[in-house]
Design a protein around this motif. Structure first.
Motif, mmCIF file in Angstrom:
data_model
loop_
_atom_site.group_PDB
_atom_site.id
_atom_site.type_symbol
_atom_site.label_atom_id
_atom_site.label_comp_id
_atom_site.label_asym_id
_atom_site.label_seq_id
_atom_site.Cartn_x
_atom_site.Cartn_y
_atom_site.Cartn_z
ATOM 1 N N VAL A 1 35.906 50.307 36.039
ATOM 2 C CA VAL A 1 36.066 48.632 36.268
ATOM 3 C C VAL A 1 36.918 48.109 37.135
ATOM 4 O O VAL A 1 36.701 46.895 37.195
ATOM 5 C CB VAL A 1 35.817 48.846 34.735
ATOM 6 C CG1 VAL A 1 36.862 47.430 34.469
ATOM 7 C CG2 VAL A 1 35.118 49.498 33.665
ATOM 8 N N GLY A 2 38.194 48.812 37.128
ATOM 9 C CA GLY A 2 39.395 48.168 37.766
ATOM 10 C C GLY A 2 38.378 47.823 39.711
ATOM 11 O O GLY A 2 39.239 47.181 40.080
ATOM 12 N N ASP A 3 37.812 48.080 39.787
ATOM 13 C CA ASP A 3 36.876 48.529 41.347
ATOM 14 C C ASP A 3 35.892 46.615 41.183
ATOM 15 O O ASP A 3 36.247 45.885 41.854
ATOM 16 C CB ASP A 3 35.814 49.093 42.212
ATOM 17 C CG ASP A 3 36.884 50.349 42.799
ATOM 18 O OD1 ASP A 3 38.111 50.141 42.754
ATOM 19 O OD2 ASP A 3 36.669 51.417 42.480
ATOM 20 N N MET B 1 36.042 40.484 40.726
ATOM 21 C CA MET B 1 35.445 39.292 39.986
ATOM 22 C C MET B 1 35.753 39.581 38.289
ATOM 23 O O MET B 1 35.827 40.484 38.105
ATOM 24 C CB MET B 1 33.924 38.846 40.178
ATOM 25 C CG MET B 1 34.317 37.445 39.285
ATOM 26 S SD MET B 1 31.808 37.202 39.319
ATOM 27 C CE MET B 1 31.535 36.501 41.483
ATOM 28 N N GLY B 2 36.998 38.698 38.271
ATOM 29 C CA GLY B 2 36.779 39.249 36.386
ATOM 30 C C GLY B 2 37.800 39.523 36.132
ATOM 31 O O GLY B 2 38.335 40.308 34.855
ATOM 32 N N ALA B 3 38.752 40.173 36.498
ATOM 33 C CA ALA B 3 39.995 40.520 36.304
ATOM 34 C C ALA B 3 40.835 39.296 35.079
ATOM 35 O O ALA B 3 40.714 37.843 35.025
ATOM 36 C CB ALA B 3 41.115 40.209 37.501
ATOM 37 N N GLY B 4 41.333 40.351 34.340
ATOM 38 C CA GLY B 4 42.224 39.277 33.238
ATOM 39 C C GLY B 4 41.346 39.387 32.065
ATOM 40 O O GLY B 4 41.445 39.220 30.475
ATOM 41 N N HIS B 5 39.988 39.192 31.750
ATOM 42 C CA HIS B 5 39.294 39.046 30.544
ATOM 43 C C HIS B 5 38.658 39.871 29.826
ATOM 44 O O HIS B 5 39.901 39.618 28.685
ATOM 45 C CB HIS B 5 37.851 38.493 31.349
ATOM 46 C CG HIS B 5 36.920 37.501 30.442
ATOM 47 N ND1 HIS B 5 36.668 38.025 29.119
ATOM 48 C CD2 HIS B 5 36.485 36.415 30.566
ATOM 49 C CE1 HIS B 5 36.149 36.949 28.359
ATOM 50 N NE2 HIS B 5 36.100 36.286 29.264
ATOM 51 N N SER B 6 38.390 40.779 29.721
ATOM 52 C CA SER B 6 38.003 41.864 28.413
ATOM 53 C C SER B 6 37.238 43.497 29.340
ATOM 54 O O SER B 6 36.596 42.704 29.960
ATOM 55 C CB SER B 6 37.695 41.667 27.740
ATOM 56 O OG SER B 6 36.730 41.148 27.938
#
Length: 499
Positions: A387-389, A394-399
């Motif tokens: 998930v970190g990768d 794309m998508g950092a910060g969301h959930s």
């Protein structure tokens, strides 16, 4: 006479004249846009200055009027049908449910909240807090939710004593215009000025949207990252959201049937128009095949490598998502991709296996379609790493979603994700797209705009709610002086390292 030179001079003069004419035309166009927006803002300011002094009851009535404008079943159905017809995104029944439930939930959150005048007294510290309106709000809204998102922002703005001017997406203009007309009718019934809620006139342009951002007192931007960046660069205080690309982890302890059912619901709701719809699922190895079977039982169809390649070539053109697949049903997408046998089987959603991340692996990114990317993890730690990768791309910060046993012993995994991943929300054992923006079975504020913190280049990490539409004035009274001794505050430091 040097004829060649004369011709050159004439040519140069012609070029300069054309350039001057174009510059003059552009200046006139910019001036007209500024004047049109200024007229809207001027009317909004007049209405807002009277409105914010009208008291809590008037603010509550205005919020209720705007809410009922979209919730009433007949109007709601019209809005849902028009939204799908004119944008081509999502499906009518889900839009109908979204319009109603999101607005009803917002009313629940706002019920009894004091948003004007004195809202708190702290006698011990001599502080009195006073809620104040921000003024005129510029609401930038997307085509994916052309009625629900404007309604949410309008209700919040009115509850806090503000006026609001909506800048809809071009595709969502007709739905927003119908909604604003409904709201005006309800405001007039309540004896309130329709100038409290306005929208940019058609055709919607970037120039007009940018000008509205500059002239407003606050910008709340939901939609493309281009609009969010424009909001932040406008010079006006702004709240903008981050990019979505949600992943959910399924652990070995999860109830696989329950997890699959909820992921399928989230992946297919409104044809995945929500930024909170899962784009990837990361499954622990111990339950990998049983979970795939459970997803298949819920209508998912796993593509082979050749089918995946066809789908990828169809969904992305020159590195960009193709509109012919965005927010369409799985059957339509399969047919467009030339997967006729898959389309005829009536899939609810499509699944593809993936191992990589980044631009070379587009399925690792946001798809805005009922297409789910599947990753296989050795264990929970490896799942979190995957998930970190994904979020590094794309998508950092969301959930992030997490499906685990209901046994209390597993709750530490949710906290671990919240402490280590770049996410503002960890959604446990819920249908992600319904839960992230608030639901009746969790405590998050109802919203269609999720802040993603500094990870997502945002200045807030909560669900956008009425608090972002308020200024707070604090009155400070004198209290008895309390000066601590340095040893009281630095004692532990002194004991460990000395003075």
């Amino acid at each position: 006479m040097n004829v060649r030179a004369s011709h050159a001079e004439v040519g140069a003069h012609g070029v300069n004249a054309n350039a001057s004419a174009k510059a003059s035309t552009q200046a006139n166009a910019d001036s007209n846009v500024a004047e049109e927006v200024a007229a809207l803002v001027g009317r909004a300011r007049i209405a807002q200055r009277e409105f914010e002094r009208a008291g809590q009851d008037a603010l509550d009535m205005a919020a209720a009027a705007a809410a009922w404008a979209i919730m009433e079943p007949g109007r709601n159905r019209q809005l849902a049908e028009l939204s799908v017809r004119d944008t081509g995104l999502g499906n009518v029944d889900d839009k109908f449910r979204k319009n109603y439930r999101k607005t009803l939930g917002l009313l629940r959150d706002l019920h009894g909240q004091k948003t004007t005048g004195v809202i708190a007294r702290d006698a011990a510290n001599g502080i009195v807090e006073i809620a104040r309106a921000v003024g005129v709000v510029a609401a930038i809204t997307p085509s994916t939710n052309p009625a629900a998102t404007p309604a949410n922002k309008i209700v919040n703005a009115l509850k806090c004593g503000n006026a609001v001017i909506v800048a809809p997406s071009p595709k969502g203009y007709s739905s927003c215009a119908l909604l604003v007309g409904f709201i005006h009718a309800q405001l007039e019934k309540a004896g309130l000025s329709p100038d409290l809620v306005q929208m940019l006139p058609a055709p919607i342009s970037k120039a007009a949207t940018a000008e509205l951002m500059r002239q407003a007192d606050l910008v709340v931007a939901t939609g493309s990252q281009a609009n969010v960046r424009m909001a932040y660069a406008s010079g006006t205080p702004a709240f903008g959201v981050g990019a979505g690309n949600v992943a959910s982890i399924v652990t070995a302890s999860a109830d696989l049937h329950d997890a699959a059912r909820k992921i399928a619901l989230s992946k297919t709701f409104d044809n995945a128009t929500s930024c909170s719809s899962e784009n990837s699922v990361v499954i622990e190895d111990a339950v990998y095949q049983p979970m795939l079977d459970a997803l298949a039982a819920c209508g998912g169809v796993l593509l082979d490598n050749d089918q995946k390649a066809k789908l990828q070539a169809t969904m992305w053109r020159d590195g960009k998502l193709s509109p012919q697949c965005t927010a369409r049903s799985a059957a339509v997408i399969a047919r467009v991709a030339g997967l006729d046998e898959i389309a005829e089987s009536g899939p609810r959603f499509l699944m593809v296996k993936e191992t990589g991340f980044g631009e070379r692996y587009p399925f690792s990114g946001e798809k805005l379609a009922p297409v789910l990317t599947v990753y296989r993890a050795r264990d929970f730690e490896h799942a979190a790493e995957i998930v970190g990768d994904i979020y590094s791309y794309m998508g950092a910060g969301h959930s992030v979603g997490l499906h685990i046993s209901r046994d209390a012993a597993d709750t530490g995994q949710a906290v671990e994700l919240g402490e280590t991943l770049p996410v503002a929300r960890v959604i446990v054992n819920q249908a992600h797209c319904l839960a992230t923006g608030g639901n009746f079975d969790n405590g998050l504020p109802f919203s269609l705009s999720m802040g993603c913190g500094t990870w997502g280049r945002n200045n807030f990490s909560t669900n956008l709610n009425f608090h972002q539409y308020l200024n707070i004035t604090r009155v400070a009274y004198p209290i008895e002086e309390r000066v601590p001794e340095a040893d009281d505050l630095l004692g532990e430091f002194f004991r460990r390292v000395g003075r």
